[in-house]
Design an enzyme around this catalytic site. Structure first.
Site, short mmCIF file in Angstrom:
data_model
loop_
_atom_site.label_atom_id
_atom_site.label_comp_id
_atom_site.label_asym_id
_atom_site.label_seq_id
_atom_site.Cartn_x
_atom_site.Cartn_y
_atom_site.Cartn_z
N THR A 183 -8.16 1.49 -7.10
CA THR A 183 -7.94 2.14 -5.79
C THR A 183 -7.69 3.75 -5.92
O THR A 183 -7.30 4.25 -7.16
CB THR A 183 -6.87 1.78 -4.95
OG1 THR A 183 -6.51 2.52 -3.84
CG2 THR A 183 -5.48 1.52 -5.95
N ASP A 184 -8.22 4.50 -5.01
CA ASP A 184 -7.81 5.96 -5.06
C ASP A 184 -6.35 6.40 -5.19
O ASP A 184 -6.09 7.39 -5.49
CB ASP A 184 -8.60 6.79 -4.00
CG ASP A 184 -8.24 6.30 -2.49
OD1 ASP A 184 -7.38 5.59 -2.45
OD2 ASP A 184 -8.82 7.06 -1.58
N GLU A 185 -5.68 5.40 -4.69
CA GLU A 185 -4.11 5.47 -4.54
C GLU A 185 -3.22 5.98 -6.01
O GLU A 185 -2.36 6.30 -6.04
CB GLU A 185 -3.18 4.40 -3.92
CG GLU A 185 -3.85 4.15 -2.73
CD GLU A 185 -2.82 3.56 -1.61
OE1 GLU A 185 -1.54 3.97 -1.69
OE2 GLU A 185 -3.16 3.31 -0.31
N TYR A 213 2.88 -0.36 -4.92
CA TYR A 213 1.70 -0.78 -4.82
C TYR A 213 0.69 0.26 -5.86
O TYR A 213 0.16 -0.63 -6.58
CB TYR A 213 0.95 -0.70 -3.60
CG TYR A 213 -0.59 -0.79 -3.53
CD1 TYR A 213 -1.10 -2.06 -3.68
CD2 TYR A 213 -1.22 0.12 -3.13
CE1 TYR A 213 -2.42 -2.11 -3.92
CE2 TYR A 213 -2.56 0.18 -3.04
CZ TYR A 213 -3.27 -0.95 -3.47
OH TYR A 213 -4.65 -1.12 -3.47
N LYS A 218 -1.27 -0.86 -9.26
CA LYS A 218 -2.61 -0.59 -9.55
C LYS A 218 -3.17 0.18 -10.75
O LYS A 218 -3.86 0.07 -11.72
CB LYS A 218 -3.40 -0.16 -8.34
CG LYS A 218 -3.41 -1.14 -7.43
CD LYS A 218 -4.09 -2.34 -7.45
CE LYS A 218 -5.63 -2.22 -7.67
NZ LYS A 218 -6.27 -3.62 -7.55
P1 NAD Z 1 -6.68 -8.41 0.86
O1 NAD Z 1 -5.03 -8.25 0.96
O2 NAD Z 1 -7.32 -8.24 1.93
O3 NAD Z 1 -6.97 -9.52 -0.15
C1 NAD Z 1 -6.30 -9.85 -1.08
C2 NAD Z 1 -6.86 -11.31 -1.74
O4 NAD Z 1 -6.03 -11.70 -2.88
C3 NAD Z 1 -6.08 -12.29 -0.58
O5 NAD Z 1 -7.21 -13.08 -0.37
C4 NAD Z 1 -4.92 -13.02 -1.46
O6 NAD Z 1 -4.71 -14.39 -0.94
C5 NAD Z 1 -5.30 -12.92 -2.73
N1 NAD Z 1 -4.34 -13.09 -3.64
C6 NAD Z 1 -3.22 -12.49 -3.59
N2 NAD Z 1 -2.39 -12.69 -4.54
C7 NAD Z 1 -3.04 -13.41 -5.14
C8 NAD Z 1 -2.66 -14.09 -6.61
N3 NAD Z 1 -1.62 -14.01 -7.36
N4 NAD Z 1 -3.82 -15.23 -7.00
C9 NAD Z 1 -5.03 -15.20 -6.42
N5 NAD Z 1 -5.14 -14.55 -5.41
C10 NAD Z 1 -4.32 -13.63 -4.70
O7 NAD Z 1 -6.90 -6.96 0.06
P2 NAD Z 1 -8.49 -6.25 -0.04
O8 NAD Z 1 -8.21 -5.02 0.95
O9 NAD Z 1 -9.48 -6.95 0.14
O10 NAD Z 1 -8.47 -5.44 -1.40
C11 NAD Z 1 -9.17 -6.24 -2.58
C12 NAD Z 1 -9.06 -5.18 -3.77
O11 NAD Z 1 -9.59 -3.89 -3.74
C13 NAD Z 1 -7.66 -5.20 -4.32
O12 NAD Z 1 -7.46 -4.97 -5.76
C14 NAD Z 1 -7.19 -3.69 -3.78
O13 NAD Z 1 -6.49 -3.11 -4.64
C15 NAD Z 1 -8.58 -2.95 -3.85
N6 NAD Z 1 -8.77 -1.91 -2.90
C16 NAD Z 1 -8.68 -2.06 -1.57
C17 NAD Z 1 -9.00 -1.10 -0.75
C18 NAD Z 1 -9.09 -1.24 0.85
O14 NAD Z 1 -9.16 0.12 1.57
N7 NAD Z 1 -8.61 -2.29 1.29
C19 NAD Z 1 -9.32 0.14 -1.07
C20 NAD Z 1 -9.67 0.16 -2.71
C21 NAD Z 1 -9.09 -0.85 -3.44
O1 TDX Z 2 1.01 1.18 11.13
C1 TDX Z 2 0.59 2.31 10.62
N1 TDX Z 2 0.50 3.32 11.04
C2 TDX Z 2 0.21 4.44 10.21
O2 TDX Z 2 0.00 5.57 10.71
C3 TDX Z 2 -0.28 1.91 9.37
C4 TDX Z 2 -0.12 0.35 8.86
C5 TDX Z 2 -0.74 3.03 8.64
N2 TDX Z 2 -0.72 4.06 9.02
C6 TDX Z 2 -1.14 5.44 8.24
C7 TDX Z 2 -0.61 5.22 6.89
C8 TDX Z 2 -1.71 5.91 6.25
O3 TDX Z 2 -1.83 7.32 6.32
O4 TDX Z 2 -2.51 5.14 8.05
C9 TDX Z 2 -3.02 5.23 7.00
C10 TDX Z 2 -3.82 4.03 6.45
O5 TDX Z 2 -2.78 3.30 6.03
P1 TDX Z 2 -3.10 1.83 5.50
O6 TDX Z 2 -4.11 1.27 6.29
O7 TDX Z 2 -1.72 1.10 5.26
O8 TDX Z 2 -3.76 2.13 4.21
P2 TDX Z 2 -3.24 2.97 2.82
O9 TDX Z 2 -1.89 3.28 2.82
O10 TDX Z 2 -4.32 4.21 2.84
O11 TDX Z 2 -3.74 2.16 1.82
C11 TDX Z 2 -5.11 1.54 1.95
O12 TDX Z 2 -6.03 2.21 0.93
C12 TDX Z 2 -5.99 2.23 -0.41
C13 TDX Z 2 -4.96 0.01 1.32
O13 TDX Z 2 -4.11 -0.55 2.06
C14 TDX Z 2 -5.02 -0.17 -0.18
O14 TDX Z 2 -4.96 -1.62 -0.52
C15 TDX Z 2 -5.98 0.62 -0.76
O15 TDX Z 2 -5.98 0.70 -2.28
#
Ligand code: NAD
Ligand code: TDX
Length: 346
Positions: free
Chosen positions: A126-128, A150, A154
């Protein structure tokens, strides 16, 4: 390709499984998911008809289970999507983030290390890990400066992936994507939370002044990038940023959602900020673009399609927003909403 995708019942995993199953190169596709609160088996129901597909409920941090599965299925490619992913939850309790994101990644690395014929370990990061980017765009060479537990978990996992590539010669690569949006996203994240709340006429809790910026990418573009990276010659722990290069302040995202759903701005409530809240994410994805990948979905069009998906899939998110979700919502937002204001917080 004999592919293991972890976290297939989550948001990106579910989308990636569909993307991969549409490819003829995939001979076998196994997904491991623990089905935590974020995992939803219902997402996978329609995939079970494909004889190449298998679902296994297991913990990626379970050494015996992962080693046995990789052996039994003769896995040659692993895409690690499983993780604890919500920043706010990591602030409340970071331990599951260490167990799954750090230990779990290490267990998977060990399960494939030294395997004959193993081709690629793709760590979905992730970019985080870069922390807040005050100006410009982070390239892959920027230092990691994680702000939340988090992000720290990562970054630690990325370090282990690179160590395995360097020390043991494990063929590994890392992608760092910006914020995803699209179908099947758990409604704790900004876009699905605000869309589903707006559909129900519930308040939209914007953190702080609502001017934090995120670099949004449609999940289909992210999945295409993951697939593309699997085909690159990179195997030494190289990092590829994945971004559409479109930062948007949260307030503007919220306005767009309200407009798409024809809901009033009075639904917006400014609430106490997230501790350590990164102000801005912005990635430079030119390294990946130079290899031939490019995003296809524009933000306005992609958001409209996403809003339409949630509108059409009310039973999916109503089921997800019941039970333990209600307790989560009250803990996370109850006091903040009671103490909220209609005007931005300074
Ligand atoms: P999500 O939270 O929607 O899904 C995570 C999945 O992992 C779930 O199905 C959960 O049941 C499973 N899981 C959690 N712990 C586990 C364990 N111990 N063993 C097996 N399965 C397990 O997450 P997502 O948004 O789909 O993210 C997927 C990946 O992409 C993550 O690694 C996250 O860091 C990365 N990522 C997400 C975003 C985003 O914006 N959502 C952006 C950049 C990177
Ligand atoms: O209730 C809210 N109100 C609000 O203002 C929530 C849930 C979020 N926010 C803000 C926080 C952030 O600036 O919105 C922005 C996005 O928040 P999230 O959806 O929680 O995402 P973020 O914290 O940016 O992280 C996401 O992007 C990178 C994913 O959750 C991560 O898994 C991924 O790695």
């Amino acid at each position: 390709m004999r592919l293991l995708v972890t976290g297939g019942a989550g948001f990106i995993g579910t989308n990636f499984l569909r993307y991969a199953l549409a490819r003829d190169e995939v001979e076998r596709l196994v997904t491991v998911d623990l089905l935590t609160y974020a995992g939803n088996y219902a997402n996978l129901n329609d995939l079970e008809a494909d004889p190449r597909f298998r679902f296994v409920r297991a913990d990626i941090a379970d050494r015996e289970a992962m080693t046995a599965l990789v052996d039994a299925e003769a896995i040659d490619t692993l895409v690690n999507c499983a993780a604890e992913t919500h920043v706010d939850r990591s602030i409340a309790d970071h331990w599951p983030f260490v167990t799954t994101n750090v230990d779990g990644t290490l267990v998977l690395l060990e399960a494939v290390r030294g395997r004959a014929g193993f081709r690629r370990f793709l760590q979905v990061s992730t970019d985080e890990v870069f922390g807040s980017i005050p100006a410009g765009r982070a390239t892959e060479d920027w230092p990691s400066r994680p702000s939340s537990p988090y992000a720290a978990s990562k970054a630690a996992a990325d370090g282990f992936v690179q160590a395995y590539a360097t020390t043991y010669g494990l063929p590994a690569v890392i992608t760092r994507s910006s914020n995803n949006y699209g179908p099947y996203q758990f409604p704790e994240k900004l876009i699905p939370l605000f869309v589903t709340n707006a559909l129900d006429g519930q308040p939209l809790p914007l953190y702080g002044d609502g001017l934090n910026e995120r670099d949004w990418i449609h999940v289909e573009d992210h999945c295409a990038a993951l697939w593309h990276v699997l085909g690159l010659p990179a195997t030494r722990g190289e990092v590829f940023n994945v971004s559409a290069g479109r930062e948007v302040p949260n307030r503007a995202v919220t306005d767009l959602i309200l407009r798409l759903l024809d809901r009033p701005p009075s639904l917006v409530r400014y609430v106490a900020d997230r501790p350590g809240h990164d102000r801005r994410y912005a990635l430079d994805a030119s390294r990946l673009r130079k290899t031939g990948w490019e995003p296809r979905r524009g933000f306005e069009e992609g958001l409209a399609a996403t809003v339409a998906w949630y509108r059409e899939h009310r039973p999916w998110w109503e089921a997800v927003k019941s039970g333990a979700y209600r307790d989560y919502y009250e803990t996370m937002y109850g006091d903040r909403l009671r103490d909220s204001s209609a005007a931005p917080r300074s």
